[in-house]
Design a protein around this motif. Structure first.
Motif, PDB file in Angstrom:
ATOM      1  N   ARG A 103       0.880  -0.763  -0.036  1.00 17.90           N
ATOM      2  CA  ARG A 103      -0.016  -0.076   0.125  1.00 17.90           C
ATOM      3  C   ARG A 103       1.398   1.307   0.071  1.00 17.90           C
ATOM      4  N   ALA A 104       2.047   1.281   0.571  1.00 18.48           N
ATOM      5  CA  ALA A 104       2.866   2.504   0.694  1.00 18.48           C
ATOM      6  C   ALA A 104       4.044   2.590  -0.319  1.00 18.48           C
ATOM      7  N   SER A 105       3.817   2.314  -1.423  1.00 12.88           N
ATOM      8  CA  SER A 105       4.665   1.652  -2.139  1.00 12.88           C
ATOM      9  C   SER A 105       4.682   2.721  -3.314  1.00 12.88           C
ATOM     10  N   ALA A 106       5.494   3.236  -3.307  1.00 13.21           N
ATOM     11  CA  ALA A 106       5.221   4.779  -3.889  1.00 13.21           C
ATOM     12  C   ALA A 106       5.983   4.971  -5.203  1.00 13.21           C
ATOM     13  N   SER A 107       6.887   3.747  -4.984  1.00 17.86           N
ATOM     14  CA  SER A 107       7.564   4.285  -6.891  1.00 17.86           C
ATOM     15  C   SER A 107       6.583   3.761  -8.022  1.00 17.86           C
ATOM     16  N   PRO A 108       7.417   4.381  -9.081  1.00 17.17           N
ATOM     17  CA  PRO A 108       5.996   4.130 -10.089  1.00 17.17           C
ATOM     18  C   PRO A 108       5.510   2.894 -10.826  1.00 17.17           C
ATOM     19  N   ALA A 109       6.328   1.967 -10.809  1.00 18.58           N
ATOM     20  CA  ALA A 109       5.054   0.484 -10.819  1.00 18.58           C
ATOM     21  C   ALA A 109       5.536   0.726  -9.889  1.00 18.58           C
ATOM     22  N   SER A 110       4.481  -0.848  -9.304  1.00 19.26           N
ATOM     23  CA  SER A 110       4.213  -1.478  -8.785  1.00 19.26           C
ATOM     24  C   SER A 110       5.015  -2.516  -8.455  1.00 19.26           C
ATOM     25  N   PRO A 111       5.386  -2.764  -6.791  1.00 16.44           N
ATOM     26  CA  PRO A 111       6.670  -4.171  -6.427  1.00 16.44           C
ATOM     27  C   PRO A 111       6.412  -5.145  -7.095  1.00 16.44           C
ATOM     28  N   THR A 112       7.565  -6.027  -7.568  1.00 16.12           N
ATOM     29  CA  THR A 112       8.302  -6.768  -7.764  1.00 16.12           C
ATOM     30  C   THR A 112       7.854  -7.905  -6.230  1.00 16.12           C
ATOM     31  N   LEU A 113       7.878  -9.363  -5.966  1.00 15.46           N
ATOM     32  CA  LEU A 113       8.032 -10.274  -4.890  1.00 15.46           C
ATOM     33  C   LEU A 113       9.480  -9.312  -4.271  1.00 15.46           C
ATOM     34  N   THR A 114      10.957  -8.974  -5.411  1.00 17.89           N
ATOM     35  CA  THR A 114      12.124  -8.910  -4.657  1.00 17.89           C
ATOM     36  C   THR A 114      12.281  -7.108  -4.338  1.00 17.89           C
ATOM     37  N   ASP A 115      11.354  -7.043  -4.597  1.00 19.91           N
ATOM     38  CA  ASP A 115      11.300  -4.874  -3.999  1.00 19.91           C
ATOM     39  C   ASP A 115      10.468  -4.935  -2.287  1.00 19.91           C
TER      40      ASP A 115
END
Lengths: 385, 385
Positions: free
Chosen positions: A25-37
């Motif tokens: 939910r907090a992910s602020a990166s332009p793309a949705s996060p991967t498992l690695t992220d």
């Protein structure tokens, strides 16, 4: 302290799931996060993150982001990306007032996706008022295409002293309100938790969320009408009081067997009608035009308001006082308040007008519903008292 | 939430050490606990408990209990038992008042082991008042045989608005007090943290610790004098306010440009002396004998006190109001307060007299010192905000 050392595997799964959901939910990166992220952000192991994501997908709270989204495809299969489904559930914020009921609909991010309101006669009995609430709710759900069972929590704000279970302990502003089991009555209409809160308390929460108090955690919100009520945040948390009656400062004037607010603001010997706002506006307009009895009445009213707000400020020592309610819209309210508080309070607070105006109470009710859902979804250990 | 997954070994040692110390201190069994007892109570492994106990013995906080103590010896070598050394450090609670300074000395369990006090002229300048404090401290340490470097924390309670660093923001009750860096001035005299708190706040903490508010976490303590001050606990925690000014309700009467307290309680045209308590007692005695001007003055005084306390109650909605300060000792204070609050507060609180009387303020200062030490010694994660 025993819980530090305990090892409940289902609790641990729950914690990990909440941590992963929070990161999504907090992910602020332009793309949705991967498992690695997610592994990087949470510090959890890859298998743990994988397990948590699978569980969240099953529950409908998370989905795989579409392949097109995000970083340009390089060679081979691109890494799967995941997103929090803010549309996986909905929330309602409901205001029940003397003249109207209002409903806000939002998704799980708190973004408002629908609204409805209806006029109610100030003399309407409780049943009629509740029927209006149900009609407005049905209306907004239908227009937004949201099924009732997608509701995760409902916040309700009402005048009066509200007990922890949602019963109105005392509510003189609305007919038939004192003693009404408002929470229980509304719970029949919803498949989810219904949280009932005092209107000034809800407005305080709203101004802190997206209004004049965004930058302060120590706030008194004054719902200024003929007789003021107030809601307080201390350290960012709502202060309800031991019995939910904190901030009911309007009762203070009764102590000296003083005039009622309706007498105080009347330029004649006849008291105003308690709920007739137009009449009040007329008195203020007359005062501005120089009408002497009206000016005297407005002065009396302002002196009492300042006294009541000063009492709140001296008791609580907030950083900020936010003035809302219909009286906040009247010219000549803010300056005397600011000047007098600066003069007599030992540590004067900042004073600001409500930014949310008419929508403060319903917005606060919505925020309380969102708080409830966030606590359920994101709290690492929701069972801890 | 990252800290759940972090792995700081020194933090972990510290946590384990605190858990073991807490268990040792809380041990309610007739004999001091053995390592096996501590393993059972804490849920930690035996090597971890052994390591923690060794560290605590090195620091002087724990010692091996004498062999004679506890369970009768059976075959073989008896298990070693350990105890928390409450005498490993000492605390001071200091009251600085208009007429006297008072000092309490206690061990790490909070048990009071010494006391000293001295009269101070109400007109004494700040330096003289502080010199009296130092003399009283030296006196109690000497008589108790406690070296100054055994002090772990010092709590100080004073009239006035106290900033977070111990500076007196505003203190009209004592000469030279406003602007005084009280914390810094006293820190020079002690090898340990010095915590400064408002006197009414300290008294509220004291009544909650061992006075009239032991059974309540939501308390307003009213320090009733000519002009009342107050301290509040919300959910068991002191509510200081954003700038340390919460509860300074005595300023409320200034708003209406009303009479000063000295005028209110005077039976003549001449105001009373602000700090002359004997004069006040005389007015109350005259009123009891039926003297009409005195009765009128006392009525005025009580009406204002009720109004001020009602303002606090309406703002905060406490479960309990405790009345202390010298005015609490006057006949005829409690009943009007109780009756009027019950009549006008929407959710009336219980009203009780202070149980600690004169010693409330110093006792509260001591408790604040004890809180500080306990947080250091026993908090599992004192760095968490």
């Amino acid at each position: 302290m025993g819980r530090l050392t305990g090892g409940d595997p289902s609790l641990l799964r729950r914690i990990n799931s909440a941590v992963v959901l929070h990161a999504l939910r907090a992910s602020a990166s332009p793309a949705s996060p991967t498992l690695t992220d997610l592994v990087k952000v949470t510090g959890l192991s890859r298998p743990t993150v994988e397990g948590a994501v699978e569980g969240l997908i099953e529950s409908g709270l998370v989905e795989e982001a579409s392949a097109e989204e995000g970083v340009a495809r390089r060679q081979g299969r691109p890494a799967r990306r995941f997103r929090f489904r803010v549309e996986a559930g909905h929330l309602l914020g409901i205001e029940i007032g003397a003249h109207r009921v209002a409903v806000l609909l939002a998704d799980l991010s708190g973004r408002i996706t629908g609204a409805a309101s209806a006029e109610v006669a100030e003399t309407a009995p409780a049943d009629e008022r509740l029927a209006q609430v149900r009609t407005a709710v049905t209306d907004v759900l239908r227009r937004s295409g949201v099924p009732r069972d997608a509701l995760r929590a409902v916040g309700v704000a009402s005048p009066g002293i509200v007990e922890a279970d949602g019963t109105i302990r005392l509510g003189t502003a609305l007919p038939g309100w004192t003693g009404l089991p408002l929470g229980d009555r509304l719970r029949r209409s919803f498949p989810c938790p219904v949280l009932v809160e005092n209107d000034a308390n809800a407005a305080a929460v709203a101004e802190h969320w997206k209004g004049a108090a965004r930058d302060s955690d120590d706030v008194v919100f004054v719902l200024a009408g003929l007789s003021p009520g107030a809601g307080s945040l201390i350290g960012g948390r709502l202060h309800r009081g031991f019995g939910g009656a904190a901030g009911e400062i309007g009762a203070l004037h009764l102590l000296g067997r003083e005039a009622t607010p309706e007498e105080v603001l009347s330029p004649t010997d006849v008291p105003l009608q308690p709920l007739d706002e137009a009449q009040v506006v007329r008195v203020f307009a007359l005062a501005r035009e120089g009408d002497e009895p009206a000016r005297t009445a407005v002065d009396r009213y302002l002196r009492r308001l300042v006294h009541d707000v000063a009492a709140l400020v001296l008791a609580l020592d907030p950083e900020l006082v936010v003035v809302g309610g219909w009286a906040a819209g009247l010219t000549g309210i803010l300056e005397p308040l600011r000047t007098e508080l600066a003069r007599y309070c030992l540590r004067p607070p900042r004073v600001a007008l409500s930014l949310l105006g008419d929508s403060a109470v319903a917005t606060g009710a919505l925020r309380l519903a969102l708080d409830h859902v966030e606590e359920e979804l994101f709290a690492v250990n929701p069972r801890t008292p």
